[in-house]
Design a protein around this motif. Structure first.
Motif, PDB file in Angstrom:
ATOM      1  N   GLY A 125       0.811  -1.212   0.000  1.00  0.00           N
ATOM      2  CA  GLY A 125       0.000   0.000   0.000  1.00  0.00           C
ATOM      3  C   GLY A 125       0.843   1.259   0.000  1.00  0.00           C
ATOM      4  N   VAL A 126       1.950   1.253   0.791  1.00  0.00           N
ATOM      5  CA  VAL A 126       2.838   2.419   0.841  1.00  0.00           C
ATOM      6  C   VAL A 126       3.493   2.656  -0.515  1.00  0.00           C
ATOM      7  CG1 VAL A 126       4.959   3.323   1.847  1.00  0.00           C
ATOM      8  CG2 VAL A 126       3.264   2.214   3.305  1.00  0.00           C
ATOM      9  N   ILE A 127       4.010   1.588  -1.120  1.00  0.00           N
ATOM     10  CA  ILE A 127       4.690   1.745  -2.420  1.00  0.00           C
ATOM     11  C   ILE A 127       3.702   2.194  -3.489  1.00  0.00           C
ATOM     12  CG2 ILE A 127       6.006   0.537  -4.202  1.00  0.00           C
ATOM     13  CD1 ILE A 127       7.018  -1.333  -1.949  1.00  0.00           C
ATOM     14  N   ALA A 128       2.497   1.637  -3.480  1.00  0.00           N
ATOM     15  CA  ALA A 128       1.475   2.045  -4.448  1.00  0.00           C
ATOM     16  C   ALA A 128       1.106   3.517  -4.257  1.00  0.00           C
ATOM     17  CB  ALA A 128       0.242   1.162  -4.315  1.00  0.00           C
ATOM     18  N   ARG A 148       3.561  10.161  -7.289  1.00  0.00           N
ATOM     19  CA  ARG A 148       4.506  10.536  -8.331  1.00  0.00           C
ATOM     20  C   ARG A 148       3.762  10.995  -9.580  1.00  0.00           C
ATOM     21  NH1 ARG A 148       7.128   6.020  -8.725  1.00  0.00           N
ATOM     22  NH2 ARG A 148       8.559   6.516  -7.033  1.00  0.00           N
ATOM     23  N   VAL A 149       2.688  10.280  -9.920  1.00  0.00           N
ATOM     24  CA  VAL A 149       1.861  10.692 -11.063  1.00  0.00           C
ATOM     25  C   VAL A 149       1.231  12.055 -10.781  1.00  0.00           C
ATOM     26  CG1 VAL A 149      -0.212  10.154 -12.401  1.00  0.00           C
ATOM     27  CG2 VAL A 149       1.405   8.336 -11.818  1.00  0.00           C
ATOM     28  N   HIS A 150       0.735  12.224  -9.564  1.00  0.00           N
ATOM     29  CA  HIS A 150       0.144  13.515  -9.176  1.00  0.00           C
ATOM     30  C   HIS A 150       1.173  14.637  -9.293  1.00  0.00           C
ATOM     31  CE1 HIS A 150      -2.006  16.472  -6.682  1.00  0.00           C
ATOM     32  NE2 HIS A 150      -0.849  16.660  -6.069  1.00  0.00           N
ATOM     33  N   GLU A 192       0.812   5.950 -17.860  1.00  0.00           N
ATOM     34  CA  GLU A 192       2.153   5.436 -17.581  1.00  0.00           C
ATOM     35  C   GLU A 192       2.249   4.895 -16.158  1.00  0.00           C
ATOM     36  OE1 GLU A 192       4.830   8.619 -18.339  1.00  0.00           O
ATOM     37  OE2 GLU A 192       4.435   8.667 -20.495  1.00  0.00           O
ATOM     38  N   GLY A 193       1.527   5.518 -15.227  1.00  0.00           N
ATOM     39  CA  GLY A 193       1.583   5.073 -13.834  1.00  0.00           C
ATOM     40  C   GLY A 193       0.756   3.836 -13.566  1.00  0.00           C
ATOM     41  N   ALA A 194      -0.114   3.451 -14.518  1.00  0.00           N
ATOM     42  CA  ALA A 194      -0.988   2.301 -14.286  1.00  0.00           C
ATOM     43  C   ALA A 194      -0.201   0.994 -14.237  1.00  0.00           C
ATOM     44  CB  ALA A 194      -2.066   2.241 -15.367  1.00  0.00           C
ATOM     45  N   LYS A 195       0.812   0.857 -15.099  1.00  0.00           N
ATOM     46  CA  LYS A 195       1.561  -0.406 -15.164  1.00  0.00           C
ATOM     47  C   LYS A 195       2.338  -0.684 -13.877  1.00  0.00           C
ATOM     48  CE  LYS A 195       3.400  -1.549 -19.064  1.00  0.00           C
ATOM     49  NZ  LYS A 195       4.300  -1.594 -20.248  1.00  0.00           N
ATOM     50  N   PRO A 196       3.177   0.254 -13.387  1.00  0.00           N
ATOM     51  CA  PRO A 196       3.876  -0.041 -12.123  1.00  0.00           C
ATOM     52  C   PRO A 196       2.912  -0.230 -10.953  1.00  0.00           C
ATOM     53  CG  PRO A 196       4.254   2.234 -12.806  1.00  0.00           C
ATOM     54  CD  PRO A 196       3.620   1.540 -13.951  1.00  0.00           C
ATOM     55  N   ARG A 236       1.740  -3.753 -11.186  1.00  0.00           N
ATOM     56  CA  ARG A 236       2.813  -4.665 -10.826  1.00  0.00           C
ATOM     57  C   ARG A 236       3.012  -4.717  -9.314  1.00  0.00           C
ATOM     58  NH1 ARG A 236       6.106  -2.974 -14.495  1.00  0.00           N
ATOM     59  NH2 ARG A 236       7.141  -1.390 -13.208  1.00  0.00           N
ATOM     60  N   ILE A 237       2.981  -3.575  -8.689  1.00  0.00           N
ATOM     61  CA  ILE A 237       3.188  -3.513  -7.232  1.00  0.00           C
ATOM     62  C   ILE A 237       2.041  -4.172  -6.484  1.00  0.00           C
ATOM     63  CG2 ILE A 237       3.287  -1.911  -5.275  1.00  0.00           C
ATOM     64  CD1 ILE A 237       4.773   0.008  -7.267  1.00  0.00           C
ATOM     65  N   THR A 238       0.814  -3.866  -6.879  1.00  0.00           N
ATOM     66  CA  THR A 238      -0.338  -4.435  -6.173  1.00  0.00           C
ATOM     67  C   THR A 238      -0.403  -5.948  -6.359  1.00  0.00           C
ATOM     68  OG1 THR A 238      -1.712  -3.804  -8.083  1.00  0.00           O
ATOM     69  CG2 THR A 238      -1.728  -2.347  -6.179  1.00  0.00           C
ATOM     70  N   LEU A 239      -0.047  -6.444  -7.569  1.00  0.00           N
ATOM     71  CA  LEU A 239      -0.026  -7.894  -7.785  1.00  0.00           C
ATOM     72  C   LEU A 239       1.040  -8.551  -6.913  1.00  0.00           C
ATOM     73  CD1 LEU A 239      -0.485  -8.251 -11.666  1.00  0.00           C
ATOM     74  CD2 LEU A 239      -2.060  -9.010  -9.873  1.00  0.00           C
ATOM     75  N   LEU A 240       2.224  -7.936  -6.850  1.00  0.00           N
ATOM     76  CA  LEU A 240       3.295  -8.487  -6.019  1.00  0.00           C
ATOM     77  C   LEU A 240       2.898  -8.488  -4.546  1.00  0.00           C
ATOM     78  CD1 LEU A 240       6.175  -9.573  -5.784  1.00  0.00           C
ATOM     79  CD2 LEU A 240       6.978  -7.190  -5.649  1.00  0.00           C
ATOM     80  N   ALA A 241       2.313  -7.378  -4.079  1.00  0.00           N
ATOM     81  CA  ALA A 241       1.892  -7.298  -2.678  1.00  0.00           C
ATOM     82  C   ALA A 241       0.812  -8.323  -2.380  1.00  0.00           C
ATOM     83  CB  ALA A 241       1.381  -5.892  -2.369  1.00  0.00           C
ATOM     84  N   ALA A 242      -0.139  -8.487  -3.325  1.00  0.00           N
ATOM     85  CA  ALA A 242      -1.198  -9.472  -3.120  1.00  0.00           C
ATOM     86  C   ALA A 242      -0.636 -10.885  -3.094  1.00  0.00           C
ATOM     87  CB  ALA A 242      -2.250  -9.330  -4.216  1.00  0.00           C
ATOM     88  N   SER A 243       0.348 -11.148  -3.980  1.00  0.00           N
ATOM     89  CA  SER A 243       0.957 -12.488  -4.019  1.00  0.00           C
ATOM     90  C   SER A 243       1.692 -12.778  -2.719  1.00  0.00           C
ATOM     91  CB  SER A 243       1.921 -12.587  -5.202  1.00  0.00           C
ATOM     92  OG  SER A 243       1.238 -12.379  -6.418  1.00  0.00           O
ATOM     93  N   LEU A 244       2.487 -11.797  -2.273  1.00  0.00           N
ATOM     94  CA  LEU A 244       3.203 -11.998  -1.010  1.00  0.00           C
ATOM     95  C   LEU A 244       2.230 -12.129   0.148  1.00  0.00           C
ATOM     96  CD1 LEU A 244       6.186  -9.504  -1.368  1.00  0.00           C
ATOM     97  CD2 LEU A 244       6.291 -11.997  -1.373  1.00  0.00           C
ATOM     98  N   GLY A 245       1.171 -11.305   0.122  1.00  0.00           N
ATOM     99  CA  GLY A 245       0.166 -11.409   1.171  1.00  0.00           C
ATOM    100  C   GLY A 245      -0.477 -12.789   1.184  1.00  0.00           C
ATOM    101  N   GLY A 246      -0.748 -13.322  -0.031  1.00  0.00           N
ATOM    102  CA  GLY A 246      -1.326 -14.670  -0.104  1.00  0.00           C
ATOM    103  C   GLY A 246      -0.388 -15.717   0.456  1.00  0.00           C
ATOM    104  N   LEU A 247       0.906 -15.604   0.105  1.00  0.00           N
ATOM    105  CA  LEU A 247       1.876 -16.568   0.612  1.00  0.00           C
ATOM    106  C   LEU A 247       1.977 -16.504   2.136  1.00  0.00           C
ATOM    107  CD1 LEU A 247       4.770 -16.213  -2.013  1.00  0.00           C
ATOM    108  CD2 LEU A 247       3.258 -18.176  -1.678  1.00  0.00           C
ATOM    109  N   PHE A 248       2.006 -15.273   2.662  1.00  0.00           N
ATOM    110  CA  PHE A 248       2.098 -15.131   4.115  1.00  0.00           C
ATOM    111  C   PHE A 248       0.810 -15.595   4.792  1.00  0.00           C
ATOM    112  CE2 PHE A 248       5.711 -12.345   3.238  1.00  0.00           C
ATOM    113  CZ  PHE A 248       6.585 -12.720   4.240  1.00  0.00           C
TER     114      PHE A 248
END
Length: 646
Positions: A239-242, A248-250, A302-306, A309-321
Motif C-alpha cells: 500500500g505504501v509503495i502504491a 509521483r503521477v500527481h 504510464e503510472g498504471a503499469k507499475p 505490478r506492485i499491487t499484484l506483487l503485494a497481493a501475491s506476497l500477502g497470499g503466501l504469508f
C-alpha cells in the motif's frame, strides 16, 4: 516533454479543427502545424516530491501532527460533534474486541460432539457477538453522521478565517515576495481540511480496530501477534509503495492540470468569447487544451503499469504469508499448543486486522499529503495575522487638511522607493489633479493619502492625526475611492451602490447618487431596477457596459459622501457625455471635501484647482493648469503638447 500520444500527433501533423474535434492532417488542410504547449513545472512549490522523498519514519512522524491539527480545528468549530466521533470510535473498537472474544468462547462449544448441545451452550456468546457487531456498526454510522455535520463547519471556518485575514492584512502583505504562492497553498489546505476530517475518522477507526484485534489475539495466544503481522505486513508495504506511485503521477501532472484548469475558465467565460471568435483563436486553443489533456492522460496511463505490478506483487506476497499463517495455526493445533476454536478465532481476527491495516496505510498516505497543505494553512494564517492592519488607537476625523512631510514608501523587497521625500498640503474645498507618466508613483501616493498604506519614512497627517498612529477603520470611514480596477460585484444594483454603507437613508439617496453619474435611466431600464443582479454568468443576472460599471463605481463613492474623495482614472471607459457629467459633479461637490483626481486625459485637468506633476516618485512641479502649461520646460506642458498632436 509532451506525452507519447501527443508526440505521435505532432509527428503525423494532426490538429483539432472541426466542431466535432476531429483530427485532420495538416498537410491536407494546408493549416500550419501548431507548436506543442511548453512543458511547465512549478519547481518552487514547497512540497515537491514530498511523498517520494519521505521515509516511513517521516510519514509516521507527520501523521500524528496532521491528526492533532485536524482535531484542533474540529474542536474549535463543534466540540460536541468532535467528542461524538471520538467516543464512537472507541466504542466501535470495544465492540470489535468483545465480538472477537465472544467468537472465541462460542467456537469450542460449536465444535463439540453434540451440535445441538454445543449450540445451546454457545448461543449466549453468539448473541453477545451479534450485539457487539451491531453496536460497532451503529457507532460507525453515528461517527459518519457526526463527521458529515462537522465537515461543512470545518470548511466554512477554515475558509472564513483565510478570507477575513486577507481582507484585514496590510496592503504591503500582498507585495511580499511569494505571498500569492503561499496564499494559494493555504487555500488548498483550507479545502483539504474537510478531507482530513473524513480521513482522520477512517484512519483512527482502522487503528482502533487493529489494536482491538491484536489485543484479542495476544490474549488468546502470545504467538498469534506474530502470525497477525505475517498476514498484514506485505499488504501494508504494498500500500505504501502504491501510494508513492500515485503521488509521483500527481506530482508530474500538477503543472499541466493547474494550467489546464486556468485555461478552461478563459475558454468558457463570456468575457473572452468575442475575442476568441473574432480573432480565430479557437482552432489553436482547442489544440492546446487537447494537448494538455493528452499530457495528463498519458502520464496517468504510464503510472498504471507499475501500480498494477506492485499491487499484484503485494497481493501475491500477502497470499503466501496468509498460507504461512494458516500453516502455522495448523502446526500449533496439531502440536496441541492451540485448540481448533482458537485457531478459527485467529483467522477471523486476522481478517479484521487486515482490513484495518489496509485502511491505515491508505489513509495514512492521504493524510500525509493533505497534512502538508494543512501545515501551509496554519503557517500562512500565522504570517497574515502578524500583518493585519493594527496601527494605533487614535480616532481619525474628517480632515480639513492633509499634510505630507517627507513621505516615502518603499515596497517590500525593493531597494528603490516608489515615492520619496514628498512634502504636500491638500485643503478641503480643493480639487487636486495628479499627473505623471506610468510608474511615476501616483497610485502609491493615493494609498498614502487615504491611509491604505503608511509611509516607510516621513509622515502623513489628517489635521493633527498621524495616520500611522490612527485606527485604520476610522480613517477609511471618511474615504471614497474609485480605483482604476473597480469591482464588478455579483450583487444587486442597489448593493453595488450602497456597498459597505448602512441603508437607513432609503432609496432616495441611491437614486440621487445614480443621477449624479448619469446612471438613472440605465438602472430604471433593468428588469428589476435596483433589485437586478449584476452578473450575466448567473441565471437571471444582467451585465453592464464598461462605462456603466465605471459610473456605478463613481456612484458608490459619491453615495458615501466622503470627506476625502479620490478617483483614479474614473472615466477611462466612458463616453464624452458621461465624462463631462462626472467632472461637473466633482466641481459641484468640491466645497465639502478634499478631492483628488488621477487622469491621463489632460483636457480634464483644466477643472482642477491645482495640478501636481509626479516624476520618478517625486513632485516635479505643481500649480494651476494654465500656469504650468505656459512654463518653459514644464513636464505637464510637454505631455499636453503630445496629447494635442495625437
Amino acid at each position: 516533454m509532451a506525452s507519447h500520444e501527443q508526440a505521435a500527433r505532432t509527428e503525423t501533423g494532426e490538429v483539432g479543427t472541426s466542431d466535432a474535434a476531429v483530427s485532420v492532417p495538416a498537410a491536407r488542410t494546408g493549416v500550419p502545424q501548431p507548436a506543442a504547449p511548453p512543458e511547465l513545472d512549478y519547481n518552487g512549490r514547497k512540497h515537491r516530491r514530498a511523498m517520494d522523498d519521505a521515509t516511513l519514519w517521516d510519514m509516521a512522524r507527520r501523521i500524528p501532527a496532521a491528526l492533532i491539527q485536524t482535531a484542533r480545528l474540529a474542536w474549535r468549530v463543534d466540540r460536541r460533534m468532535a467528542l461524538t466521533i471520538v467516543v464512537c470510535q472507541l466504542l466501535s473498537g470495544i465492540g470489535t474486541a468483545v465480538m472477537l472474544g465472544a467468537v472465541a468462547q462460542a467456537l469450542p462449544q460449536l465444535m463439540a460432539a453434540d451440535p445441538r448441545a454445543g449450540l445451546a451452550r454457545a448461543w449466549p456468546a453468539l448473541a453477545v457477538a451479534v450485539v457487539a457487531m451491531a453496536t460497532g456498526a451503529a457507532m460507525w454510522i453515528l461517527a459518519d453522521w457526526a463527521t458529515r455535520r462537522l465537515n461543512p463547519k470545518i470548511a466554512s471556518a477554515a475558509d472564513l478565517e483565510l478570507v477575513d485575514l486577507h481582507m484585514r492584512a496590510e496592503l504591503a502583505a500582498y507585495d511580499a515576495e511569494g505571498f500569492g504562492d503561499r496564499s494559494q497553498a493555504a487555500e488548498i489546505g483550507a479545502l483539504r481540511a474537510v478531507d482530513l476530517a473524513d480521513d482522520a475518522k477512517t484512519l483512527t477507526n482502522g487503528l482502533v480496530q487493529l489494536v482491538s484485534a491484536a489485543a484479542v489475539l495476544t490474549s488468546l495466544h502470545p504467538l498469534l501477534l506474530g502470525v497477525l503481522l505475517l498476514s498484514v505486513v506485505p499488504r501494508g508495504l504494498g500500500g505504501v509503495i502504491a501510494a508513492r506511485v500515485d503521488y509521483r503521477v500527481h506530482d508530474r501532472t500538477i503543472s499541466a492540470r493547474n494550467v489546464r484548469g486556468m485555461m478552461r475558465w478563459w475558454l468558457t467565460t463570456a468575457e473572452l468569447a468575442d475575442e476568441l471568435r473574432a480573432n480565430t483563436m479557437r482552432g489553436y486553443l482547442h489544440f492546446w487544451y487537447r494537448a494538455m489533456c493528452d499530457r495528463v492522460e498519458g502520464r496517468e496511463l504510464e503510472g498504471a503499469k507499475p501500480y498494477l505490478r506492485i499491487t499484484l506483487l503485494a497481493a501475491s506476497l500477502g497470499g503466501l504469508f496468509t498460507l504461512g499463517m494458516w500453516a502455522s495455526l495448523a502446526g500449533l493445533v496439531l502440536a496441541g499448543s492451540m485448540s481448533t476454536a482458537i485457531a478459527g478465532t485467529a483467522v477471523v481476527a486476522s481478517q479484521t486486522a487486515g482490513r484495518a491495516l489496509n485502511s491505515i496505510i491508505r489513509y495514512s498516505t492521504v493524510m500525509f499529503h493533505h497534512g502538508l497543505y494543512l501545515s501551509d494553512y496554519y503557517e500562512f494564517i500565522d504570517e497574515v495575522r502578524a500583518m493585519t492592519t493594527a496601527r494605533g488607537t487614535a480616532q481619525a476625523r474628517a480632515p480639513r487638511q492633509i499634510r505630507l512631510e517627507g513621505a516615502c514608501y518603499t515596497y517590500p523587497g525593493k531597494e528603490t522607493a516608489a515615492v520619496h521625500s514628498i512634502t504636500l498640503t491638500l485643503n478641503r474645498g480643493e480639487v487636486v489633479a495628479l499627473v505623471g507618466e506610468n510608474g511615476a508613483g501616483k497610485s502609491t501616493l493615493i494609498r498614502m493619502l487615504t491611509g491604505l498604506t503608511v509611509p516607510t519614512d516621513g509622515t502623513v497627517q489628517w489635521d493633527d492625526t498621524d495616520l500611522a498612529a490612527a485606527d485604520a477603520e476610522t480613517v477609511w470611514r471618511h474615504v471614497g475611492l474609485v480605483p482604476q480596477k473597480n469591482g464588478h460585484w455579483p450583487l444587486a444594483a442597489r448593493e453595488n451602490i450602497t456597498l459597505g454603507q448602512p441603508r437607513e437613508h432609503g432609496d432616495e439617496r441611491i437614486w440621487a447618487a445614480a443621477e449624479q453619474v448619469g446612471m438613472t435611466k440605465a438602472l430604471r431600464e433593468l428588469p428589476d431596477q435596483l433589485e437586478t443582479l449584476l452578473a450575466r454568468s448567473v441565471w437571471g443576472g444582467h451585465e453592464l457596459s464598461g462605462g456603466q460599471w465605471q459610473r456605478l463605481a463613481c456612484a458608490r463613492a459619491m453615495y458615501r459622501q466622503p470627506a476625502v474623495l479620490v478617483l483614479d482614472e474614473p472615466t477611462s471607459e466612458m463616453d464624452a457625455r458621461g465624462e463631462h457629467q462626472i467632472f461637473r459633479e466633482l466641481r459641484t461637490m468640491a466645497p465639502d471635501r478634499i478631492t483628488v483626481v488621477v487622469t491621463h486625459r489632460l483636457d480634464n485637468v483644466r477643472m482642477a484647482d491645482r495640478v501636481i506633476v509626479l516624476e520618478q516618485g517625486t513632485v516635479r512641479e505643481q500649480g494651476s493648469f494654465d500656469d504650468l502649461v505656459a512654463t518653459e520646460g514644464s513636464l505637464l506642458g510637454e505631455l499636453y503638447a503630445l496629447a494635442q498632436d495625437r
